[in-house]
Design an enzyme around this catalytic site. Structure first.
Site, PDB file in Angstrom:
ATOM      1  CG  HIS A 119      -4.930  18.653 -43.763  1.00 39.13           C
ATOM      2  ND1 HIS A 119      -4.638  18.410 -43.394  1.00 39.13           N
ATOM      3  CD2 HIS A 119      -6.278  18.395 -43.599  1.00 39.13           C
ATOM      4  CE1 HIS A 119      -5.016  17.560 -41.431  1.00 39.13           C
ATOM      5  NE2 HIS A 119      -5.504  17.860 -41.928  1.00 39.13           N
ATOM      6  CG  ASP A 177     -14.207  17.617 -41.653  1.00 39.06           C
ATOM      7  OD1 ASP A 177     -14.906  17.079 -41.245  1.00 39.06           O
ATOM      8  OD2 ASP A 177     -13.278  18.176 -41.463  1.00 39.06           O
TER       9      ASP A 177
END
Ligand code: ACO
Length: 428
Positions: free
Chosen positions: A307, A364
């Site tokens: 991320h 996700d």
């Protein structure tokens, strides 16, 4: 109290730039006079160190793995709140009392239908069209059916625009799903709450009674809450950038949908499941794919890992992992691709390549697993993300317009050809 300053020494001169204080987290150096004073601009590819605005909506600390909506920790919100309340919180800055909540819900329900002409628009898309392309087009098309520009100086106008988009967007998301599946579209039912209504519009079949599954409603509600805002990410920055030209709300959000579509952003949840299916079809050798991800000559990446901001863990991933476990247990689901996901998580979390680069499963990685368990086709995953992110986009658009942020217009360091004379084609 004297203001903190940063001193820049350049070309034998000294320049002072004020530090803009924060309530928590990063403080900024106000360099708005930098170019005028020094002839220099800053260069920060991917805006990794650049604050694009001053905001009061969402705070996240990537090192600590913390996320707050309007000051409330995501863990408390996910456990105690619901998506409609979160939408109100993001849009209005405070949790609603009972009356405010009811008025907000009623305001949304007032717009709980979409013009029949929109159905004709959906009909002309091929069934194979990617739902994100369809959703982006339909959202932009809403402008044609609601041409009145939002008067940002009117609270009433702003509230109505937000409530209208929230109501209609849930239809557009459900309808893109129905289109994809080849099912007739469903209209909304005002006796249901927002998430129930969306769930029913997606899954109600014309030939049987619709049964609401509370486990599914709860999982959907949680997923939407966790995606509701994430400060200045790619799609939100796009919405703000487009809106900074005083482009309307619907068109700005449509641009945000296109940004979200990309596999490095919202499209990652689809990419995760596609990757799991690929590993499964290739014999389920998880270690082989971990090695591929580590190989610099191979452009394969472990989708759902890493991320831009979270470098310790993604707090949303922790919450959603539990929700995924609960849902799979409650539904008694046993899925090979999901087994592979769990193996991948284990192997990568122990591998020095991932540990040293602080690459952890992101939200996700698990959201795709839940959507798959609910029977939602992979191409629809990013649409689900968009539905969750909508209140964030609207709140950020509203904040940007109310603060009167100037039009977004970055500069560049030019390294192309110097001035040269045009040569006629016959002489080239
Ligand atoms: N698999 C393998 N290696 C990776 C991965 C990955 N998923 N992510 C990053 N790396 C490696 C890079 O190769 C790089 O290695 P190096 O230092 O040896 O060159 C290092 O980790 C840093 O990577 P960057 O790309 O510089 O990190 P950045 O912060 O720019 O990118 C991103 C973050 C785009 C999310 C990246 O981790 C990635 O591509 N992940 C997979 C896609 C994904 O899951 N996206 C969803 C993000 S969450 C969201 O949008 C809601």
């Amino acid at each position: 109290m004297s203001q903190n300053k940063v001193i820049l020494n350049y070309d034998g001169q000294s320049f002072e730039y004020p530090v803009v204080e924060s309530t928590i987290g990063d403080r900024g150096i106000d360099i708005s006079k930098l170019r005028d004073q020094t002839g220099l601009i800053t260069l920060d590819l991917g805006y990794k160190n650049t604050g694009a605005t001053v905001s009061e909506i969402t705070y996240l600390d990537g090192d600590q793995g913390e996320l707050y909506y309007r000051g409330y920790p995501i863990e408390q919100i996910a456990e105690k709140s619901n998506f409609t309340e979160v939408m109100y919180l993001l849009l209005h800055g405070e949790l609603p009392n009972k009356e405010q909540f009811d008025n907000f819900e009623t305001g949304i329900k007032k717009y709980n239908f979409v013009a029949d002409e929109m159905k004709r628009l959906i009909d002309v898309f091929p069934r194979s069209a990617h739902p994100m392309g369809v959703l982006s087009s339909l959202t932009s098309a809403l402008t044609a059916f609601n041409p009145k520009a939002v008067n940002v100086n009117s609270k009433e106008d702003l509230d109505h625009a937000a409530e209208m988009l929230i109501a209609k967007f849930s239809h557009l998301c459900a309808w893109t799903y129905r289109k994809r599946m080849g099912f007739p579209i469903n209209h909304g039912d005002n006796s249901l709450n927002y998430v129930e209504n969306f769930y029913r519009m997606c899954f109600r079949r014309p030939n049987e009674e619709f049964v609401m599954n509370p486990v599914v409603v709860e999982a959907l509600d949680k997923l939407l809450i966790l995606h509701a805002d994430h400060e200045q990410n790619c799609s939100t920055s796009t919405v703000r950038m487009v809106g900074s030209a005083h482009t309307g709300l619907f068109a700005s959000v449509s641009a945000g949908i296109s940004a979200l579509w990309g596999p490095l952003h919202g499209g990652a949840n689809q990419a995760v499941i596609e990757m799991l299916e690929m590993i499964e079809q290739d014999g389920g050798d998880v270690a082989k794919y971990v090695e591929k991800a580590k190989n610099k000559d191979d452009n394969f990446r472990l989708m759902g890992f890493g991320h831009r901001v979270y470098k310790s863990f993604d707090p949303r991933a922790t919450i959603i992992k539990k929700a995924a476990d609960d849902l799979l247990n409650a539904m008694g689901i046993n899925d090979k691709a999901l087994d592979i996901a769990m193996q991948l998580e284990r192997v990568a979390l122990e591998d020095d390549y991932f540990v040293s680069r602080k690459l952890y499963p992101n939200v996700d990685f698990y959201s795709g697993i839940i959507y798959r368990a609910l029977g939602i086709p992979t191409e629809m995953f990013t649409v689900m993300f968009a539905l969750g992110r909508l209140p964030g986009w609207i709140s950020q658009w509203k904040e940007m317009r109310l603060k009167g942020d100037p039009i977004g217009r970055p500069r560049q360091v030019y390294q192309g050809a110097q001035k040269r004379d045009y040569i006629d084609i016959v002489n080239r």
